[in-house]
Every structure is written in structure tokens, then in C-alpha cells.
Design a protein around this motif. Structure first.
Motif, PDB file in Angstrom:
ATOM      1  N   LYS A 194     -10.025  -1.912   1.587  1.00 23.23           N
ATOM      2  CA  LYS A 194     -11.059  -1.231   2.352  1.00 23.23           C
ATOM      3  C   LYS A 194     -10.500  -0.825   3.700  1.00 23.23           C
ATOM      4  O   LYS A 194      -9.891  -1.623   4.407  1.00 23.23           O
ATOM      5  CB  LYS A 194     -12.272  -2.136   2.539  1.00 23.23           C
ATOM      6  N   GLU A 195     -10.699   0.428   4.060  1.00 28.70           N
ATOM      7  CA  GLU A 195     -10.311   0.951   5.365  1.00 28.70           C
ATOM      8  C   GLU A 195     -11.544   1.598   5.980  1.00 28.70           C
ATOM      9  O   GLU A 195     -12.008   2.622   5.503  1.00 28.70           O
ATOM     10  CB  GLU A 195      -9.165   1.949   5.238  1.00 28.70           C
ATOM     11  N   THR A 247     -14.502   2.924   3.715  1.00 29.36           N
ATOM     12  CA  THR A 247     -13.998   3.507   2.477  1.00 29.36           C
ATOM     13  C   THR A 247     -13.272   2.457   1.637  1.00 29.36           C
ATOM     14  O   THR A 247     -12.348   1.794   2.115  1.00 29.36           O
ATOM     15  CB  THR A 247     -13.023   4.664   2.770  1.00 29.36           C
ATOM     16  N   SER A 252     -10.906   1.941  -1.528  1.00 27.12           N
ATOM     17  CA  SER A 252      -9.994   2.596  -2.458  1.00 27.12           C
ATOM     18  C   SER A 252      -9.676   1.635  -3.592  1.00 27.12           C
ATOM     19  O   SER A 252      -9.471   0.436  -3.367  1.00 27.12           O
ATOM     20  CB  SER A 252      -8.697   3.007  -1.744  1.00 27.12           C
ATOM     21  N   ARG A 292      -7.292   0.892  -6.993  1.00 23.45           N
ATOM     22  CA  ARG A 292      -6.082   1.238  -7.735  1.00 23.45           C
ATOM     23  C   ARG A 292      -6.190   0.687  -9.152  1.00 23.45           C
ATOM     24  O   ARG A 292      -6.320  -0.509  -9.358  1.00 23.45           O
ATOM     25  CB  ARG A 292      -4.842   0.662  -7.040  1.00 23.45           C
ATOM     26  N   ARG A 329       0.824  -1.206   0.000  1.00 14.57           N
ATOM     27  CA  ARG A 329       0.000   0.000   0.000  1.00 14.57           C
ATOM     28  C   ARG A 329       0.847   1.240   0.000  1.00 14.57           C
ATOM     29  O   ARG A 329       0.380   2.315  -0.315  1.00 14.57           O
ATOM     30  CB  ARG A 329      -0.939  -0.030   1.203  1.00 14.57           C
ATOM     31  N   GLN A 339      -5.260   6.054  -8.814  1.00 16.07           N
ATOM     32  CA  GLN A 339      -6.166   5.767  -7.708  1.00 16.07           C
ATOM     33  C   GLN A 339      -7.514   6.437  -7.937  1.00 16.07           C
ATOM     34  O   GLN A 339      -7.594   7.573  -8.415  1.00 16.07           O
ATOM     35  CB  GLN A 339      -5.575   6.248  -6.384  1.00 16.07           C
ATOM     36  N   THR A 340      -8.591   5.710  -7.595  1.00 10.12           N
ATOM     37  CA  THR A 340      -9.933   6.258  -7.747  1.00 10.12           C
ATOM     38  C   THR A 340     -10.848   5.637  -6.689  1.00 10.12           C
ATOM     39  O   THR A 340     -10.402   4.947  -5.779  1.00 10.12           O
ATOM     40  CB  THR A 340     -10.467   5.995  -9.179  1.00 10.12           C
ATOM     41  N   ASP A 341     -12.133   5.915  -6.823  1.00 10.19           N
ATOM     42  CA  ASP A 341     -13.138   5.287  -5.958  1.00 10.19           C
ATOM     43  C   ASP A 341     -14.243   4.756  -6.870  1.00 10.19           C
ATOM     44  O   ASP A 341     -14.128   4.814  -8.100  1.00 10.19           O
ATOM     45  CB  ASP A 341     -13.677   6.279  -4.931  1.00 10.19           C
ATOM     46  N   GLY A 381      -7.813  -3.370  -5.001  1.00  6.67           N
ATOM     47  CA  GLY A 381      -8.381  -2.413  -4.059  1.00  6.67           C
ATOM     48  C   GLY A 381      -8.261  -2.878  -2.630  1.00  6.67           C
ATOM     49  O   GLY A 381      -7.849  -4.003  -2.347  1.00  6.67           O
ATOM     50  N   ALA A 417       0.822   2.702  -3.416  1.00  6.17           N
ATOM     51  CA  ALA A 417      -0.400   3.441  -3.727  1.00  6.17           C
ATOM     52  C   ALA A 417      -0.418   4.782  -3.032  1.00  6.17           C
ATOM     53  O   ALA A 417      -0.825   5.799  -3.600  1.00  6.17           O
ATOM     54  CB  ALA A 417      -1.623   2.626  -3.319  1.00  6.17           C
ATOM     55  N   ALA A 455      -0.547   8.504  -4.770  1.00  2.25           N
ATOM     56  CA  ALA A 455      -1.542   9.536  -4.458  1.00  2.25           C
ATOM     57  C   ALA A 455      -0.856  10.809  -4.000  1.00  2.25           C
ATOM     58  O   ALA A 455      -1.238  11.911  -4.397  1.00  2.25           O
ATOM     59  CB  ALA A 455      -2.484   9.017  -3.374  1.00  2.25           C
TER      60      ALA A 455
END
Length: 326
Positions: free
Chosen positions: A208-209, A212, A214, A216, A5, A249-251, A206, A8, A12
Motif C-alpha cells: 500500500k502506498e 492505493t 497494488s 502482485r 518492489r 500486477q493488478t488492483d 501486495g 514489480a 509493470a
């Protein structure tokens, strides 16, 4: 997480620089000199001439792409950074049980490396000059480029050839690349014969935190994207990516631009944390996306390394062909 991570986060933080997206297959190999016995000199990605007493046989690998290359060349490393993680994410070239753990990829142990008395340490240039300097006090270090979004296939070839020269396995490298090229040509023909040339794809991973998710994206210049492009397909992701790895990076909202009804979306979740199937299961935007509605969502088989060598590359070729040449 995939690649780590940290990569990533750095992408960002760097504002996701727009990458170059060439896919030239035949980059010039680094200047090398490789007798079958006696001294071997290899010029690495730093432009530094690394001289060994002979082809290296006791090698430590600090990044999984290079470890895969070593194993595929017939050289089992004596030490690897995070071999357990390698076993989870990389199935193309498996490690022997006796390979020693020398720490994490982000923070390998210099003491653990030196204790193995290797002939050579192979690592990528993104791990930092300070680590290289520490290790070079005790053992020669070969620094690969690791990634180059301007031409990742050419970079992969050059890294493999450089490593092969250092370990005296250039014939093995030539065969690996010839087999990879043959798989590309065969896959490209099968996809064209199926009428799928030019069809769009997207690749992501991707995490998850909290609540959310995220995502990639693997842009035009990423290694696996360049494989798809060489097969005659089109990467539909045109968002910003970094200039080294070709990652952006996106959502979930950022995926709404992937509207083509023919698009297939591939993702990797080898660690078992499937944020697309689980983390987005009840998300209305996600379930409305055309590739989700039409069942064009593909979790890749576990253990296909996204940043690997020719053997991992052939695994990706197989998945593209299996999807499009039907």
C-alpha cells in the motif's frame, strides 16, 4: 517488500509481457564436472565455465533462493545480502548468527564480499553483468538463472544441481529433490483422494502506498504456481505476467474475475504489512469477492519464501494440502 518492489516496478514498466506457462519437471541439468576433491568446473547460466581449485567451502550468497539452497545442502554461507531480511522471509533453512551482512540484494558491497575472502560468490543473472564483472576481479562467480516462467520447477532443479556441484554436495542435492518429488506425489494423491483435483487457486502479495493498494499476482509460470499445478490444482489467474518470474500486477477491481466458489486465495505478508486484511478491510469490492465472503482467504505462515528451493517448496506443498485435502 516481497522479492523487492523493484521487480514489480520493472514488470509493470515492461508492460507485463505474457509469460510461457510450461511446468516440465525434469529440465536438463547444466553441463558439470564434479570430482569429490581437486578442481571443479561448473557451466553456469551464462554458459560460462567456472573453474574452482576444489569444492567451494567459503561461499557468499547474494539472493535468498540461492542462499536457501546453500544452507539446505549443508553449506553455511560466510556472507549473505541482507541476512536480517532473509530471516524474516525464509524459515526453511535458517542462517547461523555469525553470517556476515554484505549489503542489500539490490546493491551488495563488493568490498564487504572481498573482505570475507570467499572461494565463490553465488548470484542471479538479473543482478546485472556490471556487478558480476566487478566481483569476478577478485573471486569466481557462479550465476544462476534464478527464475524462468517457461519451466520454473525445472529451472529450480538445474540451479540446485549446479550449486551442489560447485560445493561438492551432489548427493545432498539428489536427496533434496527426491524428498521434494515424494512430497509432490503424496500431496497430489491426498488432494485427488479428497476430490479436489482441478480446484482453482490464486496467489498474490501486495503493498500500500498512500491510499492505493497494488496487488502482485503469481501467474501460471511462477514457481509457487507450478507447485500448485503439479499437485493437480488450477491457477485461476490468467492475466498478463512477465516471462521470467511469471508475475503480474493488478488492483482490487482486477480480482473480480476470480468468481469460482471453490477458489482459495493465498497471500504472503511476512513483513507484517498485511494489505489484504488491513488495507482492503473496508473496500466494498474486496468484501464482495466470493473467496472473501466464503472465508477462502489464506495468509500463509510467515517466512515461506515464494522464490526459494526445494525446502520452501515443500512448505508450499504443505499449505496446499492442508487447504484442499480436507
Amino acid at each position: 517488500m516481497i522479492r523487492t518492489r523493484v521487480t514489480a516496478a520493472l514488470a509493470a514498466a515492461a508492460a507485463l509481457l505474457l509469460s510461457a506457462c510450461g511446468t516440465t519437471e525434469n529440465a536438463a541439468a547444466p553441463a558439470t564436472s564434479a570430482p569429490s576433491s581437486g578442481p571443479v568446473t561448473v557451466t553456469d547460466s551464462r554458459g560460462k565455465a567456472v573453474t574452482l581449485k576444489g569444492p567451494a567451502t567459503k561461499v557468499v550468497g547474494l539472493e535468498w533462493g540461492e542462499v536457501e539452497m546453500l544452507v539446505s545442502l549443508g553449506v553455511m554461507p560466510v556472507g549473505v545480502a541482507d541476512p536480517k531480511g532473509y530471516g524474516t522471509w525464509v524459515t526453511a533453512a535458517k542462517l547461523d548468527p555469525g553470517v556476515k551482512d554484505v549489503g542489500t540484494r539490490g546493491e551488495p558491497s563488493v568490498d564487504a564480499i572481498v573482505a570475507l575472502q570467499p572461494d565463490l560468490v553465488v548470484m542471479e543473472d538479473d543482478r546485472g553483468a556490471n556487478l558480476v564483472t566487478q566481483i569476478e576481479k577478485y573471486v569466481p562467480v557462479l550465476v544462476t538463472k534464478g527464475s524462468d516462467a517457461a519451466d520454473n520447477l525445472g529451472r529450480m532443479r538445474a540451479d540446485l544441481t549446479m550449486i551442489a556441484t560447485a560445493v561438492g554436495r551432489t548427493a545432498e542435492a539428489e536427496k533434496l529433490l527426491a524428498d521434494f518429488d515424494a512430497a509432490l506425489a503424496d500431496g497430489r494423491k491426498k488432494i485427488a483422494d479428497a476430490g479436489a483435483a482441478g480446484r482453482p487457486f490464486a496467489i498474490a502479495d501486495g503493498w500500500k502506498e498512500g491510499s492505493t493498494v497494488s496487488i502482485r499476482m503469481f501467474g501460471q509460470g511462477s514457481l509457487v504456481s507450478q507447485i500448485g499445478i503439479q499437485l493437480g490444482l488450477t491457477n485461476a489467474w490468467t492475466g498478463k505476467t512477465d516471462e521470467v518470474w511469471g508475475l503480474g500486477q493488478t488492483d482490487v477491481e482486477g480480482l473480480t474475475g476470480l468468481k469460482d466458489a471453490n477458489l482459495h486465495f493465498f497471500y504472503n505478508a511476512s513483513d507484517g504489512d498485511d494489505v489484504f486484511a488491513d488495507g482492503l478491510a473496508g473496500n466494498a469490492i474486496w468484501t464482495s469477492l466470493p473467496f472473501v465472503r466464503q472465508g477462502n482467504l489464506h495468509r500463509m505462515p510467515d517466512g515461506i519464501w515464494t522464490f526459494g528451493g526445494p525446502l520452501s517448496g515443500k512448505q508450499y506443498i504443505d499449505q496446499f494440502v492442508k487447504t484442499y485435502a480436507v
